[in-house]
Scaffold this active site. Structure first.
Site, short mmCIF file in Angstrom:
data_model
loop_
_atom_site.label_atom_id
_atom_site.label_comp_id
_atom_site.label_asym_id
_atom_site.label_seq_id
_atom_site.Cartn_x
_atom_site.Cartn_y
_atom_site.Cartn_z
N CYS A 1 0.84 -1.19 0.00
CA CYS A 1 0.00 0.00 0.00
C CYS A 1 0.88 1.25 0.00
CB CYS A 1 -0.97 0.00 1.18
SG CYS A 1 -0.32 0.74 2.68
N GLU A 2 0.42 2.22 -0.75
CA GLU A 2 1.24 3.42 -0.90
C GLU A 2 1.17 4.34 0.32
OE1 GLU A 2 -0.42 5.02 -4.50
OE2 GLU A 2 -1.74 6.40 -3.41
N HIS A 3 0.28 4.05 1.24
CA HIS A 3 0.17 4.90 2.42
C HIS A 3 1.11 4.48 3.54
CE1 HIS A 3 -4.08 5.56 0.76
NE2 HIS A 3 -3.31 6.53 0.37
N HIS A 4 1.35 3.17 3.66
CA HIS A 4 2.19 2.67 4.76
C HIS A 4 3.33 1.78 4.29
CE1 HIS A 4 -1.95 3.34 6.34
NE2 HIS A 4 -1.30 3.95 7.30
N GLN B 1 -5.63 -0.30 -3.74
CA GLN B 1 -6.30 -1.39 -4.44
C GLN B 1 -7.19 -0.90 -5.58
OE1 GLN B 1 -7.93 -4.40 -1.80
NE2 GLN B 1 -9.40 -5.05 -3.35
N CYS C 1 -1.89 -3.01 6.64
CA CYS C 1 -1.96 -1.76 7.40
C CYS C 1 -3.26 -1.69 8.19
CB CYS C 1 -1.79 -0.55 6.49
SG CYS C 1 -2.98 -0.43 5.15
N HIS D 1 -5.36 -5.93 3.70
CA HIS D 1 -4.33 -4.90 3.82
C HIS D 1 -3.70 -4.99 5.20
CE1 HIS D 1 -5.73 -2.31 0.30
NE2 HIS D 1 -6.46 -3.40 0.28
ZN LIG Z 1 -1.88 1.27 4.11
#
Ligand SMILES: [Zn+2]
Length: 217
Positions: free
Chosen positions: A100-103, A141, A171, A169
């Site tokens: 995931c690009e956030h975490h 996603q 995260c 996910h």
């Molecule tokens: Zn994430």
């Protein structure tokens, strides 16, 4: 020592992106990992961690190998024209491993792809590799789902394409709200998969175990 040589080959320590941006060197990347280890509260020079920056950077090369591959070229190279096969082709349960690009933690799940060819088909291994090209990047996603469907639509020009992804996910399961067992389902339907209810139903029926396996979450 030849430090001036900068190429786009994987084996070289400095990579250049297709848009000309030069990436940091391997040494710079390893130094960034050392900083994160120190920031987390540990000592990057203790025995167990000495090799970690190098290993993390090597793992990143694998996790994010998709940035070095062109998804359009992958599909375009091998299509066969004038095929007489015009029934739905479905590839289901393609293993998905992304981040995931956030975490930058793993997204693990399955991808199902269906398309109705209109003259062009590709080998099923190409579809699995297409998934990998986009999965081995930093992703969300929804974007991943669209990129796979849109590339198939653009390159093979089928009369319809459907992509469904079900994934967990990490995260969400190991940090933050901590909801183990929750999976997210996304889909993108184009052409006849969007407009023709019969086609869409046939696709959903073919990947049918989905509804029984997602237990209503
Ligand atoms: Zn994430």
């Amino acid at each position: 020592m030849d430090t001036a040589a900068v190429g786009s080959r994987l084996s070289e320590s400095v990579l250049t992106n297709s848009d000309g941006r030069q990436r940091p060197s391997q040494a710079e990347a390893e130094s960034a990992v050392r900083t994160l280890i120190k920031w987390a509260g540990d000592d990057p020079d203790r025995e167990g961690l000495v090799g970690t920056p190098e290993r993390v950077v090597r793992a990143y090369k694998e996790f994010f190998a998709g940035y070095n591959k062109d998804p359009v070229a992958l599909l375009a190279k091998t299509f066969e024209e004038r095929t007489v096969y015009d029934e739905m082709i479905v590839l289901r349960d393609i293993r998905l491993e992304s981040h995931c690009e956030h975490h930058i933690v793993p997204i693990l799940g399955k991808v199902h792809i269906g398309y109705l060819p209109a003259g062009r088909v590709v080998g099923i291994s190409k579809l699995a590799r297409l998934v990998e090209v986009f999965a081995k990047r930093m992703q969300i996603q929804e974007t991943l789902t669209s990129q796979i469907a849109d590339t198939i639509q653009d390159v093979l020009k089928p009369s319809g394409v459907g992509v469904v992804i079900e994934a967990a996910h990490q995260c969400m399961t190991t940090r933050g709200i901590r909801k183990p067992g929750v999976s997210m389902v996304t889909s993108r339907m184009l052409g006849s998969f969007r407009d023709d209810l019969t086609t869409r139903r046939e696709f959903i029926a073919t990947i049918g175990h989905l509804s029984s396996g997602s237990n209503g979450s």
